[in-house]
Design an enzyme around this catalytic site. Structure first.
Site, PDB file in Angstrom:
ATOM      1  N   ASP A 150       0.842  -1.195   0.000  1.00  0.00           N
ATOM      2  CA  ASP A 150       0.000   0.000   0.000  1.00  0.00           C
ATOM      3  C   ASP A 150       0.875   1.242   0.000  1.00  0.00           C
ATOM      4  OD1 ASP A 150      -2.258   1.833   0.730  1.00  0.00           O
ATOM      5  OD2 ASP A 150      -3.315  -0.044   1.035  1.00  0.00           O
ATOM      6  N   HIS A 221      -3.794   6.167   3.238  1.00  0.00           N
ATOM      7  CA  HIS A 221      -4.473   4.963   2.762  1.00  0.00           C
ATOM      8  C   HIS A 221      -3.858   3.690   3.357  1.00  0.00           C
ATOM      9  CE1 HIS A 221      -5.552   1.934  -0.370  1.00  0.00           C
ATOM     10  NE2 HIS A 221      -6.592   2.706  -0.625  1.00  0.00           N
ATOM     11  N   SER A 544     -11.009  -0.608  -1.443  1.00  0.00           N
ATOM     12  CA  SER A 544      -9.768  -0.536  -0.648  1.00  0.00           C
ATOM     13  C   SER A 544     -10.031  -0.792   0.824  1.00  0.00           C
ATOM     14  CB  SER A 544      -9.152   0.858  -0.753  1.00  0.00           C
ATOM     15  OG  SER A 544      -8.360   0.989  -1.886  1.00  0.00           O
TER      16      SER A 544
END
Ligand SMILES: *[C@@H]1O[C@H](CO)[C@@H](O)[C@H](O)[C@H]1NC(C)=O
Ligand SMILES: *[C@@H]1O[C@H](CO)[C@@H](O)[C@H](O)[C@H]1NC(C)=O
Ligand SMILES: *[C@@H]1O[C@H](CO)[C@@H](O)[C@H](O)[C@H]1NC(C)=O
Ligand SMILES: *[C@@H]1O[C@H](CO)[C@@H](O)[C@H](O)[C@H]1NC(C)=O
Ligand SMILES: *[C@@H]1O[C@H](CO)[C@@H](O)[C@H](O)[C@H]1NC(C)=O
Ligand SMILES: *[C@@H]1O[C@H](CO)[C@@H](O)[C@H](O)[C@H]1NC(C)=O
Ligand SMILES: *[C@@H]1O[C@H](CO)[C@@H](O)[C@H](O)[C@H]1NC(C)=O
Ligand SMILES: *[C@@H]1O[C@H](CO)[C@@H](O)[C@H](O)[C@H]1NC(C)=O
Ligand SMILES: *[C@@H]1O[C@H](CO)[C@@H](O)[C@H](O)[C@H]1NC(C)=O
Ligand SMILES: *[C@@H]1O[C@H](CO)[C@@H](O)[C@H](O)[C@H]1NC(C)=O
Length: 756
Positions: A150, A221, A544
Site C-alpha cells: 500500500d 491509505h 480498498s
C-alpha cells in the site's frame, strides 16, 4: 511533528532520473515462471542479467535492468524497445513480456478525485465489526503475519502499538528498511517489517514529490488499510463526538509486514511484483492489496502473477475489486486464485437532514463537527454562484476558484457531486465565505450517500432529493435552508452494495465468478497519516476498505485452521456468506434492486460462520494445472508451475470445471454437467442434502441426491446438470446449498443461456 517531516522532505528528498538512450524504451516485465528451488537467488538474478545482456548488449543491460524477481518466481523488469520485446518474447523459457502499468488505489477518493488533494481532517472514531468466538478462539489472530502492499504506514499510531505482544515469530525474515523520517528502529512487535519500492516509478519518471521517501505513509491509505486488517484495540475514540467506541482491526494480534508500493501518482506494477516476491520470501502468511490495474490476461498482470506463486506456497492473496461500478463487467483482479472483494455498507449511518424554507425535509448523511445556528440560511445553487473568472459549468461542481464570494457569503451552497473530491467542494464553499453545503448526487451516483468529514456543515443527499432541492431553489424568490447536525444511527438496514463497487462479469474468464465476496467499505473509520491533515483517525470509502476487512478475517482463519489452503479459506468465507441483510431481506444494490453474484459474489462475509463451514471446495495444484492448460500450452504451464511432464492435451479442463465455491456458465447451450468436489471439515459422520434454487429458465439437477460422509477429511464428488429451457440475453442467478442439521454450504449459480 508534521512540520519537521516537511522540512526533511524539502532538504533530502529527490529522485535521480535516468537519462534516456536514443530509442524509446518502455518499462516491461519479463515473466519466466517458477523459480528453481535448487538455484541460489543470486544465480537466478545472474541468469536474468545474462539473458538481457545477450539480447540487448551488455552495456545497455546494466542500465535497463530494474529488478530481478528471484525468490518466489523468476522474471525481471527492464526498459525495452518494441524490437527488444519481440526478441525476448521469442526466447525459450519466456512465458510473457508485458508493459508495466500503473495501478491505482481503490479508494473512492481516487474515483471522483481530480488533481487537488484536500486533507481529510480525521478525528478519532469507533470501528465496530468482527467479533465473537473467532477472536477468542484464535487469540485475536495471534502471530499471523499479514503483508500489506500500500502507501506505507504511520508506525506511531496507537493502532500499531505492540504493547503486550510476544516476540516476533522466528520464521520472519523481513527487515525494517530505513528511509526518510523512518529509521530502522521504528518497527516493533506489531509492525515487524517495512520496505519501500520506488524503482519502477523512477524508471517511469513519475514524481514522488510530496511523499516520504520511505515506508512512512503520507497519504493515509496504507495506515487505514493496515489498521483495518490488524489494528489494536484503541479505546475511547470518537469522531467529533459521533459514534464513540473502540477502534479495532479484524485481527488485533496479527503482525504486519509493510510494503510501500504506492506513491502520489499510483503504484508501478514492477514495484508491486518486487514487493510480492520479497513478501513471500520474508515469510508473510497472507497478502492484502487494496489496488489494481485494468483487468488483464493473467500472466500479463503483475498482481495475478505474484498471487499465483504466493497461493502455490499456501499464502492467500486478497485484493480489492475496484471502484468502477455500477456499470457491469468492470471488476478487476480476476484470477481465480485471488480473493476479490466488493464493498457494501455497515449498519451505521451519520444521519443529517436538509430542511428547506418550504418545510420540505431531505434525509442525508455527513460527519462535520461544526454546527449551524438553528435557523434558516439563504440557499444558493452553486451553478448560479460562479465567479466572474469562471462559469456555471465549473461552479456547479464547486471546483476551486469557481465560486463568487459576493454571491456565496453567509449562504448554504447546493453543489453537484463529481470531478473534484466531495471534501474539496466544501472546502471551496468555506473559502468563498459559505456557511454550509448540500452535496447533491448526479444521476450516475443515484442513491449513494457517503458520510465524509467536511469543512462546513454539510448534508449529502441522493440524486432525486438533490433534483427536488434544485427545483425548489429555481422556483423560489428567496430560497432558504437549514442543515441538522449529524446523529449517529445504528441498526440501519445493511448491507447495501456500494454503487462504486465494481461488479462482474469477469471479462477475462467469464466462467470464473468475480468478485468473490463483499465486506464493509463505506464510511470506514480507521487510522490515517497525521501528515495528511491534523488527525490520527479518518473516514474512507472504497473496495480498498473492504479488502483489509477480509484480510483480517483470513488472518483469523489462518490462526484457527493453519492447515487450510488458500482455496479452502476462500471456500469457507464464500459458502457461509449471507445474501440477506439485517432486516432479513435480500441484499440490495444502491439503486434498490436485488443484488446479484456479480455485485457480491457469494454474499456478505460472516467470519464466525466461516470458521465452521462443514464442507469446503478445495483447489489442488493439479486443478490449477488443468485450468491453466485450457489457456496455455504444456511448455508454459510447466514453466509457470515448475511441474515436469505436463501434457495439457490430456489434462486441460474448462474454467467452469475449476473446483470453485460457485458455478458460472457464461454460454450454456442445451445441457451441461459440471462436477464439484467437497471435503468434509465438520463432524466425521454427517450427511448433506442439496437444496436448489434454479436460475429462471434453467432446470438444475444434482447427482447424487445426498452426500454421506463417514470420516473427517473425506472428499466426495457430485454433478450438477444444467438444462437451458429458455434462452435469454441476460444472466440468471440461483444457488445450490448442501445442508445438514448444522451447516448450510451455499454456492451461487450464474448462468447465461445462449440464444440458439
Ligand atoms: C530513530 O528514531 C527515534 C524516534 O524518532 C529516535 O529516538 C532514535 O534515536 C532514532 N534512531 C536512530 C538509530 O536514528
Ligand atoms: C524526466 O523528468 C525530468 C524532470 O521532470 C525531465 O527533465 C526529463 O526530461 C524526463 N525524462 C523523460 C525520459 O521523460
Ligand atoms: C475519553 O475521552 C474523553 C474526551 O477525550 C475524556 O474526557 C475521557 O476522560 C476519556 N475516558 C477514558 C476512560 O479514557
Ligand atoms: C461521546 O463522547 C463525547 C466526547 O467525549 C461525549 O460528549 C458524548 O456524550 C459521547 N456520546 C456517547 C453516546 O457516549
Ligand atoms: C467553463 O470554463 C472551463 C474552464 O475554465 C472551460 O473549459 C469551459 O469550456 C467553460 N464552459 C463554458 C460553457 O463556457
Ligand atoms: C427553472 O424555472 C424555470 C421557470 O420557472 C423553468 O422554465 C426551468 O425549467 C426551471 N429549471 C429547472 C432546472 O428546474
Ligand atoms: C440512516 O439510518 C436511519 C435509521 O435506520 C434511517 O432512518 C435513515 O433513512 C438513514 N439515512 C440514510 C440517508 O439512509
Ligand atoms: C457459445 O456456444 C456455442 C455452441 O457451443 C458456440 O457456437 C458459440 O460460439 C459460443 N459463444 C461464445 C460467445 O463463446
Ligand atoms: C458425474 O458425471 C460423470 C460424467 O457424466 C460421471 O462419469 C460421474 O460418475 C458422475 N459423478 C457423480 C458423482 O455422479
Ligand atoms: C432439457 O429440457 C428440455 C425442455 O424442457 C427437455 O425436453 C429435455 O429432455 C431436457 N434434457 C435433459 C437432458 O434433461
Amino acid at each position: 511533528m508534521a512540520a519537521m517531516f516537511w522540512l526533511l522532505v524539502s532538504v533530502c528528498f529527490f529522485f535521480h532520473f535516468q537519462v534516456e538512450a536514443s530509442k524509446p524504451a518502455k518499462l516491461h516485465i519479463v515473466y519466466l515462471g517458477h523459480s528453481d528451488p535448487e538455484l541460489h537467488p543470486d544465480a537466478i538474478a545472474e541468469s536474468h542479467s545474462s539473458l538481457l545482456a545477450e539480447t540487448i548488449g551488455s552495456e545497455d543491460a546494466s542500465e535497463a535492468l530494474i529488478y530481478s524477481y528471484k525468490h518466489a518466481f523468476s522474471g525481471f523488469a527492464a526498459k525495452l524497445t518494441d524490437e527488444q520485446v519481440d526478441r525476448i518474447s521469442g526466447l525459450p523459457g519466456v512465458i510473457s513480456v508485458f508493459p508495466s502499468g500503473i495501478s491505482k488505489l481503490h479508494t473512492t477518493a481516487s474515483w471522483d478525485f481530480l488533481g487537488l488533494s484536500v486533507d481529510r481532517r480525521g478525528r478519532k472514531h469507533s470501528l465496530s465489526r468482527v467479533g465473537g468466538s473467532l477472536w477468542k478462539n484464535t487469540d485475536y489472530g495471534k502471530d499471523v503475519i499479514i503483508g500489506s502492499l500500500d502507501t506505507g504506514v504511520w508506525p506511531e499510531s496507537e493502532s500499531f502499538s505492540d504493547e503486550g505482544m510476544g516476540p516476533v515469530p522466528s520464521r520472519w525474515r523481513g527487515i525494517c528498511q530505513a528511509g526518510q523520517a523512518f529509521n530502522s528502529t521504528l518497527c516493533n512487535r506489531k509492525i515487524i517489517g517495512a520496505r519501500y519500492y520506488y524503482k519502477g516509478m523512477r524508471a517511469e519518471n513519475i514524481s514522488a514529490a510530496g511523499d516520504f521517501f520511505s515506508a512512512r505513509d503520507k497519504e493515509g491509505h496504507g495506515s487505514h488499510t493496515a489498521s483495518t486488517a490488524a489494528g489494536r484495540f484503541v479505546p475511547n475514540v470518537s469522531l467529533h463526538g459521533y459514534g464513540n467506541g473502540t477502534a479495532k482491526g479484524g485481527a488485533p494480534f496479527a503482525r504486519l509486514g509493510i510494503y510501500k508500493v504506492c506513491w502520489p501518482l499510483g503504484c508501478s506494477e514492477v514495484d508491486i511484483l518486487a514487493a510480492m516476491d520479497q513478501a513471500i520470501e520474508d515469510g508473510v502468511d497472507l497478502m492484502t492489496l487494496s489496488l489494481g490495474g485494468d483487468p488483464g490476461e493473467f500472466f500479463s498482470d503483475a498482481i495475478a502473477v505474484g498471487a499465483f506463486h504466493a497461493v502455490q506456497r499456501g499464502i492467500p492473496v486478497v485484493a480489492s475489486g475496484g471502484n468502477a461500478g455500477p456499470t457491469l463487467g468492470v471488476v478487476s483482479n480476476l484470477a481465480p486464485w485471488i480473493v476479490t472483494v466488493a464493498a457494501s455498507t455497515l449498519d451505521r449511518n451519520f444521519s443529517s437532514s436538509a430542511v428547506l424554507g418550504n418545510g420540505a425535509v431531505y434525509k442525508g448523511e455527513s460527519i462535520s463537527y461544526k454546527e449551524l445556528k438553528p435557523w434558516q440560511y439563504p440557499l444558493i445553487a452553486s451553478k448560479d454562484a460562479f465567479a466572474p473568472t469562471s462559469n456555471s459549468s465549473r461552479s456547479e461542481l464547486c471546483v476551486v476558484g469557481s465560486l463568487d464570494p459576493e454571491k456565496v457569503r453567509g449562504k448554504i451552497v447546493a453543489c453537484l457531486r463529481g470531478e473534484n473530491s466531495r471534501v474539496d467542494k466544501g472546502h471551496n464553499v468555506l473559502l468563498a465565505g459559505g456557511v454550509g453545503m448540500i452535496l447533491c448526487n448526479g444521476p450516475a451516483e443515484g442513491n449513494e450517500i457517503l458520510a465524509d468529514d467536511h469543512f462546513v456543515p454539510t448534508v449529502h443527499v441522493t440524486y432525486t432529493d438533490g433534483a427536488a432541492i434544485f427545483s425548489y431553489i429555481n422556483a423560489s424568490e428567496h430560497p432558504t435552508a437549514y442543515i441538522t447536525p449529524p446523529v449517529t444511527m445504528s441498526g440501519v438496514k445493511a448491507p447495501v452494495m456500494a454503487a462504486f463497487s465494481s461488479p462482474g462479469p469477469n471479462v477475462v474468464v467469464p466462467d470464473v465468478l468475480k468478485p468473490d465476496i463483499t465486506a464493509p467499505g463505506v464510511d470506514i473509520i480507521a487510522a490515517i497519516s497525521p501528515a495528511s491533515g491534523d488527525g490520527s483517525y479518518g473516514s474512507m470509502s472504497g473496495t480498498s476498505m473492504s479488502c483489509p476487512h477480509v484480510a483480517g478475517m483470513i488472518a483469523l482463519l489462518k490462526a484457527y485452521h493453519p492447515e487450510w489452503s488458500p482455496a479452502a479459506i476462500r471456500s469457507a468465507l464464500s459458502t457461509t456468506a449471507t445474501v440477506v441483510d439485517n432486516k432479513k431481506n435480500h441484499i440490495l444494490t444502491n439503486a434498490l434492486e436485488r443484488a446479484t453474484p456479480f455485485h457480491f459474489g457469494s454474499g456478505h462475509v460472516d467470519p464466525n460462520a466461516a470458521a465452521h463451514p462443514g464442507l469446503i471446495y478445495d483447489v489442488s495444484e493439479s486443478d490449477y494445472i488443468a485450468f491453466l492448460c485450457d489457456m496455455y500450452d504444456s511448455v508454459a504451464v510447466a514453466l509457470i508451475t515448475g511441474k515436469q511432464g505436463i501434457d495439457c492435451s490430456t489434462v486441460a479442463q474448462p474454467a467452469s470445471a475449476l473446483n470453485l465455491p460457485s458455478i458460472t456458465l457464461s454460454n450454456l447451450t442445451g445441457v451441461k454437467t459440471v462436477t464439484r468436489f467437497v471435503t468434509n471439515v465438520g463432524d466425521c459422520v454427517s450427511t448433506y442434502w442439496p437444496k436448489i434454487e434454479a436460475p429462471e429458465g434453467v432446470s438444475v439437477s444434482v447427482e447424487p441426491s445426498e452426500l454421506a460422509f463417514t470420516q473427517a477429511g473425506q472428499t466426495l464428488a457430485f454433478n450438477v446438470t444444467f438444462n437451458a429451457t429458455m434462452p435469454r440475453k441476460d444472466y440468471v442467478f440461483g444457488s445450490l446449498t448442501w445442508k445438514n442439521y448444522k451447516h448450510k454450504v451455499r454456492i451461487p449459480l450464474t448462468v447465461k443461456a445462449a440464444l440458439a
